[in-house]
Structure formats: structure tokens, C-alpha cells
Design an enzyme around this catalytic site. Structure first.
Site, PDB file in Angstrom:
ATOM      1  N   ASN A 164     -11.894  -6.467  -8.303  1.00 28.30           N
ATOM      2  CA  ASN A 164     -11.635  -6.536  -6.943  1.00 28.30           C
ATOM      3  C   ASN A 164     -12.083  -7.778  -6.178  1.00 28.30           C
ATOM      4  OD1 ASN A 164     -10.892  -5.689  -4.275  1.00 28.30           O
ATOM      5  ND2 ASN A 164     -11.564  -3.568  -5.037  1.00 28.30           N
ATOM      6  N   ASN A 203      -3.361   3.394  -6.739  1.00 23.17           N
ATOM      7  CA  ASN A 203      -4.616   2.958  -6.474  1.00 23.17           C
ATOM      8  C   ASN A 203      -5.363   3.794  -5.326  1.00 23.17           C
ATOM      9  OD1 ASN A 203      -7.022   1.411  -5.002  1.00 23.17           O
ATOM     10  ND2 ASN A 203      -6.415  -0.145  -6.816  1.00 23.17           N
ATOM     11  N   LYS A 239     -11.209   0.460 -10.722  1.00 25.83           N
ATOM     12  CA  LYS A 239     -11.438  -0.812 -10.204  1.00 25.83           C
ATOM     13  C   LYS A 239     -12.709  -1.456  -9.931  1.00 25.83           C
ATOM     14  CE  LYS A 239      -8.929  -4.157  -7.868  1.00 25.83           C
ATOM     15  NZ  LYS A 239      -7.404  -4.485  -7.197  1.00 25.83           N
ATOM     16  N   ASN A 250     -14.449  -3.544   2.191  1.00 28.72           N
ATOM     17  CA  ASN A 250     -14.142  -3.297   3.419  1.00 28.72           C
ATOM     18  C   ASN A 250     -14.337  -1.762   4.203  1.00 28.72           C
ATOM     19  OD1 ASN A 250     -13.377  -6.155   3.542  1.00 28.72           O
ATOM     20  ND2 ASN A 250     -11.706  -5.662   2.609  1.00 28.72           N
ATOM     21  N   THR A 251     -14.871  -0.876   3.169  1.00 30.03           N
ATOM     22  CA  THR A 251     -15.013   0.493   3.371  1.00 30.03           C
ATOM     23  C   THR A 251     -16.639   0.589   3.302  1.00 30.03           C
ATOM     24  OG1 THR A 251     -12.769   1.224   2.973  1.00 30.03           O
ATOM     25  CG2 THR A 251     -14.641   2.679   2.844  1.00 30.03           C
ATOM     26  N   SER A 276     -14.095  -1.721  -3.119  1.00 29.98           N
ATOM     27  CA  SER A 276     -13.502  -2.661  -2.007  1.00 29.98           C
ATOM     28  C   SER A 276     -14.624  -3.046  -1.248  1.00 29.98           C
ATOM     29  CB  SER A 276     -12.360  -1.798  -0.945  1.00 29.98           C
ATOM     30  OG  SER A 276     -12.350  -2.545   0.099  1.00 29.98           O
ATOM     31  N   GLY A 327      -8.433 -15.104  -4.859  1.00 28.16           N
ATOM     32  CA  GLY A 327      -7.633 -16.366  -5.201  1.00 28.16           C
ATOM     33  C   GLY A 327      -8.407 -17.039  -6.254  1.00 28.16           C
ATOM     34  N   LYS A 370       0.889  -1.184  -0.180  1.00 27.71           N
ATOM     35  CA  LYS A 370       0.007   0.015   0.038  1.00 27.71           C
ATOM     36  C   LYS A 370       0.696   1.213   0.115  1.00 27.71           C
ATOM     37  CE  LYS A 370      -4.325  -1.960   2.193  1.00 27.71           C
ATOM     38  NZ  LYS A 370      -3.559  -3.315   2.288  1.00 27.71           N
ATOM     39  N   PHE A 411      -8.313  -0.448   4.009  1.00 25.77           N
ATOM     40  CA  PHE A 411      -7.447   0.850   3.546  1.00 25.77           C
ATOM     41  C   PHE A 411      -6.529   1.296   4.480  1.00 25.77           C
ATOM     42  CE2 PHE A 411     -10.860   2.459   0.059  1.00 25.77           C
ATOM     43  CZ  PHE A 411     -10.535   1.013  -0.752  1.00 25.77           C
ATOM     44  N   ASN A 460      -9.849 -11.042   3.188  1.00 30.12           N
ATOM     45  CA  ASN A 460      -9.327  -9.751   4.265  1.00 30.12           C
ATOM     46  C   ASN A 460     -10.453  -8.868   4.548  1.00 30.12           C
ATOM     47  OD1 ASN A 460      -9.013  -6.783   2.828  1.00 30.12           O
ATOM     48  ND2 ASN A 460      -8.867  -8.365   1.160  1.00 30.12           N
TER      49      ASN A 460
END
Length: 347
Positions: A248, A145, A219, A183-184, A181, A273, A69, A118, A114
Site C-alpha cells: 500500500n 479490494n 494487502k 487513511n482510515t 490504508s 509513486g 473503486k 475509502f 492521498n
């Protein structure tokens, strides 16, 4: 072979995030103590460059966003022979990310889960690091990114992306706007048609106001409906982006061998994966058939062999990126993929 038989079992005894940081730190120290290693690694690769956006990529294989990152391992990625790296996701202000533990391996699926959120040191720190790096090397193509800070309201998200773009403009070769993402909180809402236009339009205008514009890509999520994907493509054409990163991590658990009770214990997070391989390939074919030929498509997600890399190129990708495959296969994967690409090596 050495990595898979000896090193990977040892690293997998350590929590995933700690192992990741340990490997980065160890490799950086090794290259500083023995700089000739980088020279030997690079010169083993007899590569034929490819050209996109007027930039010379020494090969089409890159490191995906999320792996580094803050640009801490630039000398590593250069030495290992990547053609380009994508740093970030980086936000205007530093942020810690979500509480730990937030990164887990899925060995049965050769995947990762994950919920990093960020975590990064901010755009100013990355800019300063890249300025120092540019004095050492200009051969490695650098993508950045961009994301928004967690506490920035969605209706002001464009300000975060615009700020990051302006701060890093002189140091980055291209930009990727991350709105996918999982995760935000609320971030994926920015993929909605009108929200996406309000986000991208100021960025594209700021880009064209520069003397020399930089490529801007988007993305996207693998979990979109076809209708939403068509809307995203339409907005991309309207504002004038230069391509997509496809794609993503996913929130979809279908097809996983890992017990769902384990995933429930971890909460919500993105999975990467081989589970992404089929979906990413399908989306690439669909997107390539609907976007201008000059748009650059980056294939990412589930690439862990020369075969999967070739599959993604055949589906319409111009560039490729690794992340999870590197965790399971080690750095030897880079050379194996490049040897398998018809234009990865000079012939």
C-alpha cells in the site's frame, strides 16, 4: 508521447481528483460512441496468457485498487489491454470518504498524496455493476479490494469484510483484504498478530464452506517492521491465504523532493509513486523467501517503466499493478511495459 507532452500538462492544471473523474468520464463516453476503438486496442496486443489459481490472465499487468473503486471504467481497462483489474477499496455501506481536497500530485517526485478514506458507493452497487459487466465480457480478471466502513469498531471489522465477501463472491475472481490504508483511523492496527487472526479466520472458513473457494490475498503496509511482517506471514500461513499485495501507500517522507511544509499543510495521507520502488522490491524479496511458492505475490508501488516492472518480477512478484505511473505516463505505459516483459508477448 502525446499524453506526456500535450495532455498531461493540461490535466495537471485541474485539481487531481477532478481530473481523475473527468478522464474516466471522457474515456467511457468515447468508447460508447466509438466501440471499434476497444477492438483496435485489444487486437494490437499479441499476448501470451499466464495462469494463477486456475484463472487465465491474458497478461500479468493489472490496474491497482483505488483507481476505480466502483467499477465505472471496466470497459476502459478492458480496451487498454490490462490483464486484470482490482476494484475498490469497497465497503459494506456507501461512504463519502474524507473531506476534499484529498488528492494531490507531487510532480517533483512523480508521486501522489492521498487521504481519500475509502470513498465508494458500497458493495451492493459494485455487485450490480459487475453483474451487468459479466454479460459483456468474461476475459478480464476482476479482483475486489475489501475494506471496512470508517464507523465500524475494530473489534467488529471482520463483519464488514465478511459481508463484502459474501455479497461479491459470485462476481469477483479474487479478493484482497485491505488492512493497510493509512487513511482510515486505526485500520493498520488490524495488522497486529491477534487482531489479524480474528479478522482472517472467519473469512477463510466462510470461503472454504463454499462449493468453490476464491483466492484471498492480504494487502500490506510498506511501513511495517520486520518483526510485524513475520507475524503477518505467520498468520497468513496459519489461516491459509493465497498471497499478498505488496504493498500500500506509505506515510514515510524520507527521500521526497517535495517540501515538507507542503505535506504538513495537507495533513496525514499515503504517498505513492517511485518513492515506493526500492522498499517494495526489498519487501518482495523478503516475503518471497518466506512464503509457500504457490502463493501469488502482486507487486504494486512505483512501477512506471518496463525496467521497474522487470525489477519487481525478479524480486518475486507474479503479477504487477499500476496506479501512479499511469497518471504520469498515460495509457501508453501499458504497452511499453508489456513489450518489455519476457512473457508479456508471444514470441
Amino acid at each position: 508521447m502525446i499524453y506526456r507532452v500535450f495532455l498531461r500538462p493540461l490535466l495537471f492544471l485541474i485539481p487531481a481528483e477532478r481530473a481523475h473523474n473527468l478522464v474516466l468520464g471522457t474515456l467511457r463516453l468515447l468508447l460508447r460512441l466509438c466501440p471499434w476503438i476497444a477492438f483496435l486496442c485489444r487486437n494490437r496486443l499479441n499476448l501470451k496468457p499466464s495462469y494463477f489459481w486456475g484463472l487465465s490472465f491474458r497478461n500479468r499487468l493489472g490496474l491497482a485498487a483505488g483507481f476505480d473503486k466502483d467499477g465505472r471504467g471496466l470497459e476502459i481497462w478492458d480496451a487498454l489491454g490490462f490483464g486484470f483489474v482490482e476494484l475498490g477499496t469497497v465497503t459494506p455501506r456507501p461512504q463519502l470518504g474524507n473531506p476534499r481536497p484529498r488528492l494531490f500530485r507531487l510532480p517533483e517526485d512523480r508521486g501522489l498524496w492521498n487521504s481519500m478514506g475509502f470513498n465508494n458507493r458500497g458493495v451492493v452497487a459494485l455487485r450490480d455493476r459487475l453483474r451487468k459487466w459479466r454479460h459483456n465480457s468474461t476475459e478480464l480478471i476482476i479482483g475486489v479490494n475489501l475494506g471496512k466502513n470508517k464507523d465500524t469498531p475494530l473489534n467488529r471489522a471482520f463483519e464488514d469484510y465478511l459481508y463484502g465477501f459474501n455479497v461479491l463472491f459470485d462476481e469477483a475472481d479474487y479478493f484482497v483484504i485491505n488492512i493497510s490504508s493509512p487513511n482510515t483511523p486505526g485500520l493498520r492496527d488490524l495488522q497486529e498478530k491477534e487482531a489479524l487472526f480474528k479478522l482472517l479466520d472467519p473469512l477463510i472458513k466462510a470461503n472454504h464452506a463454499r462449493d468453490s473457494a476464491k483466492p484471498i490475498l492480504l494487502k500490506i503496509s510498506p511501513d511495517m517492521s520486520r518483526e510485524m511482517m513475520d507475524d503477518v506471514i505467520e498468520i497468513g500461513k496459519r489461516v491459509g491465504i493465497q498471497g499478498f499485495s505488496v504493498h500500500n501507500t506509505t506515510l514515510e517522507w524520507t527521500g521526497l523532493k517535495t517540501a515538507q511544509r507542503i505535506l504538513y499543510n495537507w495533513g496525514q495521507g499515503g504517498i505513492s509513486g517511485p518513492i515506493l520502488r526500492e522498499r517494495a522490491t526489498r519487501w518482495l524479496r523478503y516475503i518471497r523467501s518466506r512464503v509457500p511458492q504457490e502463493w501469488v505475490l502482486i507487486g504494486v508501488g512505483g512501477i512506471d517503466s518496463a525496467e521497474s516492472a522487470l525489477e519487481r518480477l525478479a524480486a518475486g512478484a507474479d503479477l504487477l499493478q499500476l496506479y501512479t505511473g499511469l497518471i504520469y505516463e498515460g495509457p501508453g505505459l501499458i504497452r511499453r511495459i508489456l513489450k518489455g516483459l519476457p512473457y508479456g508477448y508471444k514470441v
